[in-house]
Design a protein around this motif. Sequence first.
Motif, PDB file in Angstrom:
ATOM      1  N   SER A   1      51.638  13.731  -6.615  1.00  0.00           N
ATOM      2  CA  SER A   1      52.737  12.762  -6.688  1.00  0.00           C
ATOM      3  C   SER A   1      53.706  12.873  -5.513  1.00  0.00           C
ATOM      4  O   SER A   1      54.700  12.142  -5.457  1.00  0.00           O
ATOM      5  CB  SER A   1      53.511  12.943  -7.998  1.00  0.00           C
ATOM      6  OG  SER A   1      54.391  14.061  -7.925  1.00  0.00           O
ATOM      7  N   GLN A   2      53.412  13.739  -4.585  1.00  0.00           N
ATOM      8  CA  GLN A   2      54.327  13.931  -3.451  1.00  0.00           C
ATOM      9  C   GLN A   2      54.117  12.843  -2.396  1.00  0.00           C
ATOM     10  O   GLN A   2      52.984  12.476  -2.077  1.00  0.00           O
ATOM     11  CB  GLN A   2      54.116  15.316  -2.836  1.00  0.00           C
ATOM     12  CG  GLN A   2      54.179  16.457  -3.844  1.00  0.00           C
ATOM     13  CD  GLN A   2      55.392  16.410  -4.758  1.00  0.00           C
ATOM     14  OE1 GLN A   2      56.529  16.311  -4.295  1.00  0.00           O
ATOM     15  NE2 GLN A   2      55.152  16.487  -6.076  1.00  0.00           N
ATOM     16  N   SER A   3      55.218  12.352  -1.842  1.00  0.00           N
ATOM     17  CA  SER A   3      55.149  11.243  -0.883  1.00  0.00           C
ATOM     18  C   SER A   3      54.544  11.652   0.447  1.00  0.00           C
ATOM     19  O   SER A   3      54.327  10.799   1.322  1.00  0.00           O
ATOM     20  CB  SER A   3      56.550  10.667  -0.656  1.00  0.00           C
ATOM     21  OG  SER A   3      57.411  11.650  -0.101  1.00  0.00           O
ATOM     22  N   THR A   4      54.253  12.932   0.619  1.00  0.00           N
ATOM     23  CA  THR A   4      53.617  13.419   1.845  1.00  0.00           C
ATOM     24  C   THR A   4      52.089  13.378   1.770  1.00  0.00           C
ATOM     25  O   THR A   4      51.425  13.784   2.733  1.00  0.00           O
ATOM     26  CB  THR A   4      54.052  14.865   2.108  1.00  0.00           C
ATOM     27  OG1 THR A   4      53.812  15.647   0.924  1.00  0.00           O
ATOM     28  CG2 THR A   4      55.532  14.924   2.454  1.00  0.00           C
ATOM     29  N   TRP A   5      51.547  12.902   0.661  1.00  0.00           N
ATOM     30  CA  TRP A   5      50.089  12.869   0.498  1.00  0.00           C
ATOM     31  C   TRP A   5      49.456  11.993   1.580  1.00  0.00           C
ATOM     32  O   TRP A   5      49.896  10.882   1.836  1.00  0.00           O
ATOM     33  CB  TRP A   5      49.716  12.320  -0.885  1.00  0.00           C
ATOM     34  CG  TRP A   5      48.240  12.433  -1.181  1.00  0.00           C
ATOM     35  CD1 TRP A   5      47.259  11.550  -0.825  1.00  0.00           C
ATOM     36  CD2 TRP A   5      47.584  13.501  -1.868  1.00  0.00           C
ATOM     37  NE1 TRP A   5      46.042  11.992  -1.260  1.00  0.00           N
ATOM     38  CE2 TRP A   5      46.204  13.188  -1.906  1.00  0.00           C
ATOM     39  CE3 TRP A   5      48.020  14.675  -2.456  1.00  0.00           C
ATOM     40  CZ2 TRP A   5      45.260  14.020  -2.524  1.00  0.00           C
ATOM     41  CZ3 TRP A   5      47.088  15.509  -3.074  1.00  0.00           C
ATOM     42  CH2 TRP A   5      45.729  15.181  -3.097  1.00  0.00           C
ATOM     43  N   THR A   6      48.410  12.524   2.216  1.00  0.00           N
ATOM     44  CA  THR A   6      47.709  11.780   3.265  1.00  0.00           C
ATOM     45  C   THR A   6      46.352  11.313   2.763  1.00  0.00           C
ATOM     46  O   THR A   6      45.536  12.120   2.305  1.00  0.00           O
ATOM     47  CB  THR A   6      47.490  12.673   4.505  1.00  0.00           C
ATOM     48  OG1 THR A   6      48.759  13.133   4.975  1.00  0.00           O
ATOM     49  CG2 THR A   6      46.786  11.903   5.613  1.00  0.00           C
ATOM     50  N   PRO A   7      46.073   9.991   2.805  1.00  0.00           N
ATOM     51  CA  PRO A   7      44.793   9.482   2.305  1.00  0.00           C
ATOM     52  C   PRO A   7      43.623   9.940   3.173  1.00  0.00           C
ATOM     53  O   PRO A   7      43.771  10.171   4.377  1.00  0.00           O
ATOM     54  CB  PRO A   7      44.971   7.966   2.367  1.00  0.00           C
ATOM     55  CG  PRO A   7      46.024   7.730   3.398  1.00  0.00           C
ATOM     56  CD  PRO A   7      46.956   8.909   3.294  1.00  0.00           C
TER      57      PRO A   7
END
Length: 414
Positions: free
Chosen positions: A87-93
């Motif tokens: 859920s962290q906004s730093t997640w990289t697809p």
Amino acid sequence: MSRTSPHEHLPHTRMSRRGLLKTAGGLTAAVALGAASATTADAAPATWTHPGMLHNGGDINRAKVRVAAGDDPWLSGWNKLTANPHSQSTWTPRATATIIRGGTGENYTLLYNDIAAAYQNALRWQVGGTEANAQCAANILNAWSSTLTTVTGNADRFLAAGIYGWQFANAAELMRGYSGFDLARFQDMMARVFYPLNNQFLTGHNDACITNYWANWDLCNMASVLAIGILNEDSAKYDQAVTYFKSGAGNGSIQHAVPFLYGNVDGYDLGQWQESGRDQGHTMMGMGQMGAICEMAWNQGDDLYSYDSRRFMKAAQYVAKYNLGNDVPFTTYTWGTGQSCAQSSQTVISADSRGQARPVWAMLHYHYNRRIGLDDKYISQMCFSVAPEGGGGDYGSTSGGYDQLGFGTLMYAK
């Protein structure tokens, strides 16, 4: 094989909005598996509801208000969400052109992890209002819609297309209207990459005997077709899924998924689930898959939760009761396997994975008990035994921990 007639523990108190108009035939049906209980499909809604899959606008607003007020159990559910790495906004697809599930070169972990991240970031934006989470969710969805062209592998490709199809569509539905999300391109990907496999399985079952595949195979593909129908406002797909739920030939349709009914067992009506003799992990997965179908249809005005004298509720009570450590009746289940339909049978319920924690119960409890006021004793006990519900990443790293999107405590508590 004899069947018992259904006997409800408490009277039904409310039906869905459009369901009130359809009581005759469609929502009250014969109880024996062999009886023709299904009717023609409910027509797709004349006006689509958005957001209108697992969560509607009321669900989102309630969670937003309750979390802001610091009220439990919503706050506990919110804390479970914000603690999840996905859920962290730093997640990289990690979008890729070809996803493989089953056989050589499997890489489908990339997809289910990114879907969990897109959904969880979308939830954080909807409930918490954080722009960074919205941007992250949109980036994930946009990366995949611009990259993914193929879902393949052995027979398990149909599981991938089904499970990840309905989950992906749900993440996109939450982001609908966000300026940074390319909805049209995502809708095209769902119709082009996922739906053909969903449809191929439901109509051909990988050229196997119609009873060969477990209920979950049908259910996830039904859920994907329904979700794509809602996301794309495609009435034909919506109706295809609802029709299959009621009268499909495979094990995911309601009377095949719940083949045996037991009236008034310790005061409650129960329904044996098709996978109960297999193991309890997949059985509880079935609660999540069928629950998702019912919830998505409910938010478009169709009450599949109550279809066929609430046959699904009886199954959920049965599964919950057994997984709480109680005894339940079991009728020998016999089916045809492979391409030749060679007969196989299960004579006892399986204790494998008994009591496993899966985030599937809040959706069912808060519907049957709080929305329509029924005594759901066993479902309720299971719901609170696993609360607050988490989601992908909270139940192990393998695919089973990502079979449900989760966070039902946050989104369904009433």
